[in-house]
Enzyme design. Sequence first.
Site, mmCIF file in Angstrom:
data_model
loop_
_atom_site.group_PDB
_atom_site.id
_atom_site.type_symbol
_atom_site.label_atom_id
_atom_site.label_comp_id
_atom_site.label_asym_id
_atom_site.label_seq_id
_atom_site.Cartn_x
_atom_site.Cartn_y
_atom_site.Cartn_z
ATOM 1 C CB ILE A 12 -0.969 -0.003 1.208
ATOM 2 C CG1 ILE A 12 -1.742 -1.336 1.271
ATOM 3 C CG2 ILE A 12 -1.945 1.154 1.124
ATOM 4 C CD1 ILE A 12 -2.532 -1.557 2.555
ATOM 5 C CG ASP A 58 13.758 -1.992 12.612
ATOM 6 O OD1 ASP A 58 12.748 -1.433 13.102
ATOM 7 O OD2 ASP A 58 13.942 -3.223 12.637
ATOM 8 C CE LYS A 84 1.004 -7.555 4.123
ATOM 9 N NZ LYS A 84 0.447 -7.136 2.865
ATOM 10 C CB SER A 124 -6.680 -3.448 9.960
ATOM 11 O OG SER A 124 -7.347 -4.602 9.536
ATOM 12 C CB ALA A 125 -11.894 -3.916 8.488
ATOM 13 C CE1 TYR A 148 -1.651 -6.041 11.134
ATOM 14 C CE2 TYR A 148 -3.831 -6.999 10.812
ATOM 15 C CZ TYR A 148 -2.885 -6.048 10.494
ATOM 16 O OH TYR A 148 -3.172 -5.099 9.544
ATOM 17 C CE LYS A 152 -2.112 -2.408 11.521
ATOM 18 N NZ LYS A 152 -1.054 -1.478 11.109
ATOM 19 C CG ASN A 198 -1.318 -16.288 5.294
ATOM 20 O OD1 ASN A 198 -1.276 -17.493 5.490
ATOM 21 N ND2 ASN A 198 -0.337 -15.457 5.641
ATOM 22 C CG LEU A 200 -9.777 -14.737 -2.312
ATOM 23 C CD1 LEU A 200 -9.834 -16.255 -2.308
ATOM 24 C CD2 LEU A 200 -11.191 -14.149 -2.238
ATOM 25 N N PRO A 293 -10.393 -21.240 10.739
ATOM 26 C CG PRO A 293 -9.193 -22.665 12.133
ATOM 27 C CD PRO A 293 -9.344 -22.273 10.697
ATOM 28 N N GLY A 294 -11.412 -18.606 12.877
ATOM 29 C CA GLY A 294 -11.293 -17.159 13.080
ATOM 30 C C GLY A 294 -11.990 -16.334 12.001
HETATM 31 P P1 NAD Z 1 3.590 -4.540 3.502
HETATM 32 O O1 NAD Z 1 4.164 -5.602 4.353
HETATM 33 O O2 NAD Z 1 3.611 -4.718 2.032
HETATM 34 O O3 NAD Z 1 4.262 -3.135 3.852
HETATM 35 C C1 NAD Z 1 4.742 -2.799 5.136
HETATM 36 C C2 NAD Z 1 6.145 -2.272 4.981
HETATM 37 O O4 NAD Z 1 6.655 -1.915 6.272
HETATM 38 C C3 NAD Z 1 7.120 -3.282 4.385
HETATM 39 O O5 NAD Z 1 7.781 -2.685 3.284
HETATM 40 C C4 NAD Z 1 8.091 -3.585 5.533
HETATM 41 O O6 NAD Z 1 9.389 -3.867 5.049
HETATM 42 C C5 NAD Z 1 8.008 -2.328 6.371
HETATM 43 N N1 NAD Z 1 8.295 -2.480 7.807
HETATM 44 C C6 NAD Z 1 7.751 -3.372 8.684
HETATM 45 N N2 NAD Z 1 8.265 -3.185 9.902
HETATM 46 C C7 NAD Z 1 9.143 -2.140 9.820
HETATM 47 C C8 NAD Z 1 9.983 -1.474 10.756
HETATM 48 N N3 NAD Z 1 10.057 -1.840 12.033
HETATM 49 N N4 NAD Z 1 10.753 -0.445 10.313
HETATM 50 C C9 NAD Z 1 10.718 -0.065 9.015
HETATM 51 N N5 NAD Z 1 9.952 -0.667 8.090
HETATM 52 C C10 NAD Z 1 9.166 -1.684 8.493
HETATM 53 O O7 NAD Z 1 2.084 -4.292 4.008
HETATM 54 P P2 NAD Z 1 0.895 -3.487 3.341
HETATM 55 O O8 NAD Z 1 -0.108 -4.465 2.855
HETATM 56 O O9 NAD Z 1 1.430 -2.457 2.434
HETATM 57 O O10 NAD Z 1 0.287 -2.819 4.647
HETATM 58 C C11 NAD Z 1 0.660 -1.532 5.070
HETATM 59 C C12 NAD Z 1 -0.028 -1.220 6.394
HETATM 60 O O11 NAD Z 1 -1.442 -1.359 6.228
HETATM 61 C C13 NAD Z 1 0.360 -2.171 7.534
HETATM 62 O O12 NAD Z 1 0.445 -1.425 8.716
HETATM 63 C C14 NAD Z 1 -0.805 -3.145 7.585
HETATM 64 O O13 NAD Z 1 -0.968 -3.676 8.870
HETATM 65 C C15 NAD Z 1 -1.973 -2.239 7.211
HETATM 66 N N6 NAD Z 1 -3.106 -2.977 6.632
HETATM 67 C C16 NAD Z 1 -2.914 -3.799 5.563
HETATM 68 C C17 NAD Z 1 -3.985 -4.536 5.035
HETATM 69 C C18 NAD Z 1 -3.791 -5.465 3.876
HETATM 70 O O14 NAD Z 1 -4.660 -6.332 3.661
HETATM 71 N N7 NAD Z 1 -2.725 -5.346 3.078
HETATM 72 C C19 NAD Z 1 -5.270 -4.418 5.613
HETATM 73 C C20 NAD Z 1 -5.431 -3.547 6.688
HETATM 74 C C21 NAD Z 1 -4.343 -2.829 7.189
HETATM 75 N N1 UFG Z 2 -10.274 -17.282 1.498
HETATM 76 C C1 UFG Z 2 -10.448 -18.518 0.905
HETATM 77 N N2 UFG Z 2 -9.327 -19.198 0.526
HETATM 78 C C2 UFG Z 2 -8.068 -18.699 0.697
HETATM 79 C C3 UFG Z 2 -7.914 -17.428 1.295
HETATM 80 C C4 UFG Z 2 -9.038 -16.743 1.697
HETATM 81 O O1 UFG Z 2 -11.568 -18.986 0.735
HETATM 82 O O2 UFG Z 2 -7.088 -19.375 0.340
HETATM 83 C C5 UFG Z 2 -11.480 -16.512 1.882
HETATM 84 C C6 UFG Z 2 -11.576 -16.229 3.381
HETATM 85 O O3 UFG Z 2 -12.182 -17.304 4.039
HETATM 86 C C7 UFG Z 2 -12.388 -14.928 3.388
HETATM 87 C C8 UFG Z 2 -11.978 -14.224 2.091
HETATM 88 O O4 UFG Z 2 -11.421 -15.249 1.261
HETATM 89 O O5 UFG Z 2 -13.768 -15.247 3.299
HETATM 90 C C9 UFG Z 2 -10.951 -13.139 2.298
HETATM 91 O O6 UFG Z 2 -9.849 -13.678 3.025
HETATM 92 P P1 UFG Z 2 -8.466 -12.880 3.171
HETATM 93 O O7 UFG Z 2 -7.535 -13.773 3.930
HETATM 94 O O8 UFG Z 2 -8.023 -12.380 1.840
HETATM 95 O O9 UFG Z 2 -8.877 -11.592 4.009
HETATM 96 P P2 UFG Z 2 -9.501 -11.450 5.469
HETATM 97 O O10 UFG Z 2 -10.777 -10.682 5.302
HETATM 98 O O11 UFG Z 2 -9.566 -12.749 6.166
HETATM 99 O O12 UFG Z 2 -8.403 -10.566 6.218
HETATM 100 C C10 UFG Z 2 -7.807 -9.431 5.615
HETATM 101 C C11 UFG Z 2 -6.397 -9.237 6.176
HETATM 102 C C12 UFG Z 2 -6.457 -8.865 7.616
HETATM 103 C C13 UFG Z 2 -7.335 -7.658 7.789
HETATM 104 C C14 UFG Z 2 -8.708 -7.915 7.206
HETATM 105 C C15 UFG Z 2 -9.576 -6.696 7.290
HETATM 106 O O13 UFG Z 2 -5.650 -10.439 6.038
HETATM 107 O O14 UFG Z 2 -5.188 -8.508 8.062
HETATM 108 O O15 UFG Z 2 -8.579 -8.301 5.824
HETATM 109 O O16 UFG Z 2 -8.905 -5.606 6.727
HETATM 110 F F1 UFG Z 2 -7.457 -7.389 9.084
#
Ligand code: NAD
Ligand code: UFG
Length: 335
Positions: A12, A58, A84, A124-125, A148, A152, A198, A200, A293-294
């Site tokens: 992101i 870092d 994350k 995050s949601a 995790y 948040k 992990n 979808l 699970p979860g």
């Molecule tokens: P990402 O892992 O691609 O990006 C996170 C970046 O932070 C990475 O480049 C990593 O190298 C860096 N990082 C981690 N720890 C660090 C540290 N201690 N010092 C410096 N750099 C560090 O993840 P993303 O999907 O881009 O997510 C960005 C943010 O959005 C995260 O905080 C994540 O929790 C949040 N978020 C992501 C999702 C999602 O589904 N991708 C959903 C909700 C919230």
């Molecule tokens: N799913 C499958 N098969 C897979 C992976 C996922 O059926 O191999 C399903 C899940 O059961 C769920 C949907 O696809 O119904 C989405 O699953 P994701 O794992 O892509 O996303 P989640 O909604 O479970 O969780 C994500 C992030 C979390 C974040 C949350 C809300 O992983 O960190 O969205 O922002 F907190």
Amino acid sequence: MSVLVTGGCGFIGSHTVVELLEEGQDVVIVDNLCNSKIEVLGKIEEITKRKPKFYQVDLCQKEELNQIFQKEKIDSVIHFAGLKAVGESVREPLRYYQNNLISTLNLLEVMEKHDCFQLVFSSSATVYGDVKKLPIKEDTPFSTTNPYGTTKRMIEEILTDVAYANPEKWRICILRYFNPIGAHSSGLIGEDPHGIPNNLMPYIVKVSQKELDHLTIYGNDYNTEDGTGVRDYIHVVDLAQGHLKALEKIRKSNGIFIYNLGTGKGHSVLEIVQAFERVNQVKIPYVIGARRPGDIASCYADVTKAQEELGFVASKTLDDMVRDSYHYVQKNKTH
Ligand code: NAD
Ligand code: UFG
């Protein structure tokens, strides 16, 4: 003045850096590259024809962060850096609390020291947990189910206390993302998870490349239209643009603000698979497996607040999301 983007090489973060640079803002990235690659910087430059400054640091190293604030003129921060992965956080909680909390505490302390009080934070949601009332509004109480998510929640609480202690100074915007997918339309940046994904969309993408032979759909007996889980998927470029709106907001007003960033629409797993197949003309073999699970049945945002107060509306469609996810992986094939 520059915007400091922590985690700016990640999924992101990199898309947000592109939007910032294209809007003419100066950007300094801090990332320790624990979940991203240095090559992203060249791709950002290729897209925008501009070069962000980069420090491989870092955030847990407070003095190194302090030196960056000494060198650069930073007036606002977008804080993406963090670990994350939900499952990993259950196995390694201390690593998650250490990394996500210490880095944020260091950042806040260093910001205060340098009179920098404008912060946008990636939440995050997941902080809502298993919500019964849909669509989810921002005033829904916290209910986290894994370390995790708890990091948040804790960071949101820390930010609230910090803003309360110094309300005339701090300007904080907490953004609760729903499910970001897709990639930049250039195909140069996107999501690159290590190992077996992990989530979808990265999993579907690997199946489309025949790196994995099928998708397992986690349950088709949920109380949803087709029995599979429903989520609010948002294109990562829309999400990135939401951060620019959030910055605009806190540049105008002090205080602390919280917004959902989603589309407000839910899509089931089967709908995602079917859209991916139709738009990209590729087969995604799948089997129906047990529930994970979860997992919860449905999760989608009430987006009214972001629309009214930030003027944010996600404009990209599900077809855009599945097309861009596929385009990215096709363009970056290594074999
Ligand atoms: P990402 O892992 O691609 O990006 C996170 C970046 O932070 C990475 O480049 C990593 O190298 C860096 N990082 C981690 N720890 C660090 C540290 N201690 N010092 C410096 N750099 C560090 O993840 P993303 O999907 O881009 O997510 C960005 C943010 O959005 C995260 O905080 C994540 O929790 C949040 N978020 C992501 C999702 C999602 O589904 N991708 C959903 C909700 C919230
Ligand atoms: N799913 C499958 N098969 C897979 C992976 C996922 O059926 O191999 C399903 C899940 O059961 C769920 C949907 O696809 O119904 C989405 O699953 P994701 O794992 O892509 O996303 P989640 O909604 O479970 O969780 C994500 C992030 C979390 C974040 C949350 C809300 O992983 O960190 O969205 O922002 F907190």
